[in-house]
Design an enzyme around this catalytic site. Sequence first.
Site, mmCIF file in Angstrom:
data_model
loop_
_atom_site.group_PDB
_atom_site.id
_atom_site.type_symbol
_atom_site.label_atom_id
_atom_site.label_comp_id
_atom_site.label_asym_id
_atom_site.label_seq_id
_atom_site.Cartn_x
_atom_site.Cartn_y
_atom_site.Cartn_z
ATOM 1 N N MET A 156 0.926 -1.144 0.079
ATOM 2 C CA MET A 156 0.046 -0.101 -0.064
ATOM 3 C C MET A 156 0.875 1.206 0.121
ATOM 4 S SD MET A 156 -3.023 1.211 0.037
ATOM 5 C CE MET A 156 -4.553 0.066 0.408
ATOM 6 N N GLY A 157 1.751 1.525 -1.103
ATOM 7 C CA GLY A 157 2.301 2.756 -1.212
ATOM 8 C C GLY A 157 1.518 3.529 -2.192
ATOM 9 N N ARG A 158 2.415 4.454 -2.717
ATOM 10 C CA ARG A 158 1.565 5.321 -3.771
ATOM 11 C C ARG A 158 0.590 4.826 -4.723
ATOM 12 N NH1 ARG A 158 6.588 8.417 -3.472
ATOM 13 N NH2 ARG A 158 7.662 6.724 -4.267
ATOM 14 N N ILE A 159 1.174 3.618 -5.322
ATOM 15 C CA ILE A 159 0.376 3.105 -6.455
ATOM 16 C C ILE A 159 -1.134 2.300 -5.810
ATOM 17 C CG2 ILE A 159 0.294 1.448 -8.535
ATOM 18 C CD1 ILE A 159 3.316 2.448 -8.757
ATOM 19 N N ARG A 240 6.288 -6.360 -10.552
ATOM 20 C CA ARG A 240 7.739 -6.995 -11.231
ATOM 21 C C ARG A 240 7.389 -8.413 -11.250
ATOM 22 N NH1 ARG A 240 8.921 -2.646 -12.576
ATOM 23 N NH2 ARG A 240 10.885 -1.420 -12.174
ATOM 24 N N GLU A 269 11.223 -11.016 -19.234
ATOM 25 C CA GLU A 269 10.335 -10.120 -20.265
ATOM 26 C C GLU A 269 11.229 -9.751 -21.663
ATOM 27 O OE1 GLU A 269 9.538 -6.289 -18.315
ATOM 28 O OE2 GLU A 269 8.265 -7.503 -16.990
ATOM 29 N N HIS A 288 4.395 -4.515 -20.213
ATOM 30 C CA HIS A 288 5.023 -3.676 -19.334
ATOM 31 C C HIS A 288 5.137 -2.269 -19.628
ATOM 32 C CE1 HIS A 288 8.341 -3.498 -15.962
ATOM 33 N NE2 HIS A 288 7.731 -2.642 -16.019
ATOM 34 N N ALA A 290 2.646 -0.022 -18.093
ATOM 35 C CA ALA A 290 1.731 0.645 -17.270
ATOM 36 C C ALA A 290 2.176 2.152 -17.075
ATOM 37 C CB ALA A 290 1.978 0.042 -15.739
HETATM 38 C C1 DGY Z 1 9.016 1.609 -13.343
HETATM 39 O O1 DGY Z 1 8.849 2.654 -13.237
HETATM 40 O O2 DGY Z 1 9.424 0.909 -12.233
HETATM 41 C C2 DGY Z 1 8.192 0.727 -14.254
HETATM 42 O O3 DGY Z 1 8.068 -0.439 -14.157
HETATM 43 C C3 DGY Z 1 8.113 1.175 -15.650
HETATM 44 O O4 DGY Z 1 7.673 2.486 -15.661
#
Ligand code: DGY
Length: 337
Positions: A156-159, A240, A269, A288, A290
């Site tokens: 539960m960080g920023r994202i 990841r 990847e 990858h 996002a």
């Molecule tokens: C990150 O920033 O760590 C992402 O995986 C790529 O934007």
Amino acid sequence: MPVKPKVFVSRIIPDAGLNLIKAQCDAEIWNDPLPPPYALLRQKVAVCEGLVALLTDKIDTTLMDAAPRLRVVSNYAVGFNNIDIPAATERGICVGNTPGVLTDATADMAFCLLIAAARRVVEGHQYTLAGKWKTWEPLGYLGQDLHGKTLGIVGMGRIGYALAKRGHGGWDMNVLYHDEIANAKAEADFGARRVDLPELLRESDFVSVHASLTDSSRGLFGAKQFALMKKTAVFINTARGPLVDQKALVAALKSGTIFAAGLDVTEPEPPDAADELLRLPNCVVAPHIASATFSTRNGMAEICADNLIAGVTGKPLRAWVNPAVGSQRRNNPGTSK
Ligand code: DGY
């Protein structure tokens, strides 16, 4: 005129950052679409004071030891598992990353994968393209509801917080989370409840991973964890690939242990073209992407350039992963040859 610091940029990044770098540094830019091979990167960095690295560049002790002038590694990513941070700190090398600007884009992608996997959007798209859509089907492509369901967030960080905001605010979801650190704001804003991982897995309809990759989080999701999840659960990973035992995920998806998965990251990847993961109808795999919006990547490029320039000029980095480098920080080595 003072000699500009010599830097290597391991891939073309948006002009918003590249132009700043070119103006302040003597920059060599790798313009191949694939990353520079490790041996070549090591050779390039050997004469540099600064490096812009991507998550595909392994920055280890061997590379750092071959670069006696290196003062800063500016990673074009928020994650920095590609860099040996303790080794950088020990050697007086500053490390920067790009937090904040990619939070919303990444949370959007996690939610996009969540809906796509729950509502079988990609399967339906392929069915349409294959000309198989003949009529409205009462039992065709039935998926999972989102509204009022339980969203389990691991990290539960920023994202994680931004995802909770979307789920709670938009779909009235109950939010559970698992994190070493309590997030009082998520608890106050969304009634999020901090639980241990087994409870989160048992209770959640959607499980989304937002943990950083470390030695202790590697393989966090394996057969045992998938077995705890609901048969109707949807698993999302935008963090990841190595956080997940991918073979165990494939088995869980094939056996119906869980309903579906949405992945923006894999290990390796890209996945091998023969990987069974790519044959599963209930798994959506994105390459990858996002953080791949125009404004997010521009924002990342600006922070990345600022970090690089601060690093080569001895100033504090805007987003500094290892401020502990402190007085150990490498000084200006003088004129670049
Ligand atoms: C990150 O920033 O760590 C992402 O995986 C790529 O934007």
